[in-house]
Design a protein around this motif. Structure first.
Motif, PDB file in Angstrom:
ATOM      1  N   MET A   1       0.802  -1.158  -0.153  1.00 35.47           N
ATOM      2  CA  MET A   1      -0.170   0.143  -0.059  1.00 35.47           C
ATOM      3  C   MET A   1       0.805   1.114   0.088  1.00 35.47           C
ATOM      4  O   MET A   1       0.242   2.353   0.288  1.00 35.47           O
ATOM      5  N   PRO A   2       2.149   1.193  -0.511  1.00 39.87           N
ATOM      6  CA  PRO A   2       2.736   2.392  -0.390  1.00 39.87           C
ATOM      7  C   PRO A   2       2.346   3.430  -1.190  1.00 39.87           C
ATOM      8  O   PRO A   2       2.532   4.738  -1.111  1.00 39.87           O
ATOM      9  N   GLU A   3       1.575   3.061  -2.395  1.00 39.52           N
ATOM     10  CA  GLU A   3       1.181   3.995  -3.248  1.00 39.52           C
ATOM     11  C   GLU A   3      -0.029   5.070  -2.608  1.00 39.52           C
ATOM     12  O   GLU A   3       0.001   6.092  -2.780  1.00 39.52           O
ATOM     13  N   VAL A   4      -0.915   4.061  -2.009  1.00 38.00           N
ATOM     14  CA  VAL A   4      -2.017   4.946  -1.074  1.00 38.00           C
ATOM     15  C   VAL A   4      -1.443   5.742  -0.003  1.00 38.00           C
ATOM     16  O   VAL A   4      -1.914   6.951  -0.158  1.00 38.00           O
ATOM     17  N   GLU A   5      -0.291   5.243   0.582  1.00 37.74           N
ATOM     18  CA  GLU A   5       0.308   6.109   1.652  1.00 37.74           C
ATOM     19  C   GLU A   5       0.979   7.401   1.014  1.00 37.74           C
ATOM     20  O   GLU A   5       0.809   8.637   1.625  1.00 37.74           O
ATOM     21  N   GLU A   6       1.563   7.361  -0.056  1.00 39.11           N
ATOM     22  CA  GLU A   6       2.153   8.341  -0.913  1.00 39.11           C
ATOM     23  C   GLU A   6       0.932   9.328  -1.341  1.00 39.11           C
ATOM     24  O   GLU A   6       1.210  10.633  -1.331  1.00 39.11           O
ATOM     25  N   ILE A   7       0.058   8.682  -1.719  1.00 44.44           N
ATOM     26  CA  ILE A   7      -1.094   9.879  -2.360  1.00 44.44           C
ATOM     27  C   ILE A   7      -1.671  10.553  -1.032  1.00 44.44           C
ATOM     28  O   ILE A   7      -1.977  11.559  -1.168  1.00 44.44           O
ATOM     29  N   ASP A  42      -8.234  18.157  -6.266  1.00 44.49           N
ATOM     30  CA  ASP A  42      -9.244  17.469  -6.980  1.00 44.49           C
ATOM     31  C   ASP A  42      -8.744  16.305  -7.744  1.00 44.49           C
ATOM     32  O   ASP A  42      -9.333  15.154  -7.563  1.00 44.49           O
ATOM     33  N   SER A  43      -7.970  16.351  -8.591  1.00 42.27           N
ATOM     34  CA  SER A  43      -7.317  15.429  -9.267  1.00 42.27           C
ATOM     35  C   SER A  43      -6.683  14.322  -8.507  1.00 42.27           C
ATOM     36  O   SER A  43      -7.031  13.060  -8.629  1.00 42.27           O
ATOM     37  N   LEU A  44      -5.884  14.836  -7.550  1.00 47.98           N
ATOM     38  CA  LEU A  44      -5.278  13.587  -6.705  1.00 47.98           C
ATOM     39  C   LEU A  44      -6.334  13.043  -5.914  1.00 47.98           C
ATOM     40  O   LEU A  44      -6.294  11.689  -5.729  1.00 47.98           O
ATOM     41  N   LEU A  45      -7.458  13.549  -5.421  1.00 47.87           N
ATOM     42  CA  LEU A  45      -8.549  12.830  -4.673  1.00 47.87           C
ATOM     43  C   LEU A  45      -9.085  11.937  -5.652  1.00 47.87           C
ATOM     44  O   LEU A  45      -9.423  10.888  -5.109  1.00 47.87           O
ATOM     45  N   ASN A  46      -9.325  12.419  -6.937  1.00 49.92           N
ATOM     46  CA  ASN A  46      -9.777  11.448  -7.968  1.00 49.92           C
ATOM     47  C   ASN A  46      -9.077  10.181  -8.115  1.00 49.92           C
ATOM     48  O   ASN A  46      -9.638   8.949  -8.202  1.00 49.92           O
ATOM     49  N   THR A  47      -7.848  10.245  -8.107  1.00 51.90           N
ATOM     50  CA  THR A  47      -6.903   9.217  -8.462  1.00 51.90           C
ATOM     51  C   THR A  47      -6.985   8.353  -7.027  1.00 51.90           C
ATOM     52  O   THR A  47      -7.042   7.116  -7.165  1.00 51.90           O
ATOM     53  N   TYR A  48      -7.009   8.924  -5.829  1.00 46.94           N
ATOM     54  CA  TYR A  48      -7.149   7.883  -4.760  1.00 46.94           C
ATOM     55  C   TYR A  48      -8.482   7.202  -4.716  1.00 46.94           C
ATOM     56  O   TYR A  48      -8.446   6.070  -4.283  1.00 46.94           O
ATOM     57  N   HIS A  49      -9.501   7.807  -5.098  1.00 48.84           N
ATOM     58  CA  HIS A  49     -10.705   7.169  -5.061  1.00 48.84           C
ATOM     59  C   HIS A  49     -10.913   6.034  -6.162  1.00 48.84           C
ATOM     60  O   HIS A  49     -11.133   4.936  -5.879  1.00 48.84           O
ATOM     61  N   LYS A  50     -10.360   6.400  -7.209  1.00 48.89           N
ATOM     62  CA  LYS A  50     -10.262   5.394  -8.247  1.00 48.89           C
ATOM     63  C   LYS A  50      -9.361   4.101  -7.485  1.00 48.89           C
ATOM     64  O   LYS A  50      -9.617   2.865  -7.878  1.00 48.89           O
ATOM     65  N   LEU A  51      -8.239   4.284  -6.966  1.00 49.20           N
ATOM     66  CA  LEU A  51      -7.302   3.373  -6.559  1.00 49.20           C
ATOM     67  C   LEU A  51      -8.117   2.440  -5.576  1.00 49.20           C
ATOM     68  O   LEU A  51      -7.947   1.283  -5.597  1.00 49.20           O
ATOM     69  N   MET A  52      -8.742   3.250  -4.757  1.00 51.03           N
ATOM     70  CA  MET A  52      -9.282   2.354  -3.483  1.00 51.03           C
ATOM     71  C   MET A  52     -10.707   1.840  -3.986  1.00 51.03           C
ATOM     72  O   MET A  52     -10.889   0.589  -3.457  1.00 51.03           O
ATOM     73  N   THR A  53     -11.132   2.254  -5.127  1.00 53.35           N
ATOM     74  CA  THR A  53     -12.443   1.564  -5.744  1.00 53.35           C
ATOM     75  C   THR A  53     -12.096   0.126  -6.199  1.00 53.35           C
ATOM     76  O   THR A  53     -12.622  -0.804  -6.077  1.00 53.35           O
ATOM     77  N   LYS A  55      -9.216  -1.320  -5.409  1.00 52.19           N
ATOM     78  CA  LYS A  55      -8.852  -2.496  -4.418  1.00 52.19           C
ATOM     79  C   LYS A  55     -10.024  -3.047  -3.734  1.00 52.19           C
ATOM     80  O   LYS A  55      -9.986  -4.187  -3.307  1.00 52.19           O
ATOM     81  N   MET A  56     -11.076  -2.271  -3.395  1.00 52.46           N
ATOM     82  CA  MET A  56     -12.246  -2.836  -3.052  1.00 52.46           C
ATOM     83  C   MET A  56     -12.879  -3.855  -4.349  1.00 52.46           C
ATOM     84  O   MET A  56     -13.448  -5.185  -3.608  1.00 52.46           O
ATOM     85  N   ILE A  57     -12.830  -3.894  -5.353  1.00 54.17           N
ATOM     86  CA  ILE A  57     -13.488  -4.649  -5.857  1.00 54.17           C
ATOM     87  C   ILE A  57     -12.454  -5.907  -6.258  1.00 54.17           C
ATOM     88  O   ILE A  57     -13.088  -7.063  -6.147  1.00 54.17           O
ATOM     89  N   LYS A  58     -11.228  -5.656  -6.154  1.00 53.82           N
ATOM     90  CA  LYS A  58     -10.361  -6.984  -5.938  1.00 53.82           C
ATOM     91  C   LYS A  58     -10.750  -7.717  -4.767  1.00 53.82           C
ATOM     92  O   LYS A  58     -10.554  -9.109  -4.799  1.00 53.82           O
ATOM     93  N   LEU A  59     -10.771  -7.026  -3.739  1.00 52.94           N
ATOM     94  CA  LEU A  59     -11.190  -7.853  -2.281  1.00 52.94           C
ATOM     95  C   LEU A  59     -12.387  -8.605  -2.537  1.00 52.94           C
ATOM     96  O   LEU A  59     -12.700  -9.562  -1.864  1.00 52.94           O
TER      97      LEU A  59
END
Length: 62
Positions: A1-7, A42-53, A55-59
């Motif tokens: 999850m380093p990518e999430v932490e960095e974001i 806003d752009s960064l928050l959109n990236t974070y949201h996509k990443l988390m979505t 990850k949830m789909i994969k889980l």
């Protein structure tokens, strides 16, 4: 999850930057500098949201 932490770290940095710029511009929210930082955040928050979505789909598939 380093990518999430960095974001999340970058989100906090941009929030701080946005607050500083807003204070410098006497909270005139239509100032181009404020708008630029806000769009970047806003752009960064959109990236974070996509990443988390994704990850949830994969889980859910597990």
């Amino acid at each position: 999850m380093p990518e999430v932490e960095e974001i999340l770290k970058k989100v906090e940095e941009l929030r701080d930057k946005l607050n500083k710029v807003a204070q410098e511009k006497n909270e005139k929210l239509t100032d181009p500098k404020i708008i630029a930082v806000s769009r970047e955040l806003d752009s960064l928050l959109n990236t974070y949201h996509k990443l988390m979505t994704n990850k949830m789909i994969k889980l859910k598939k597990l």
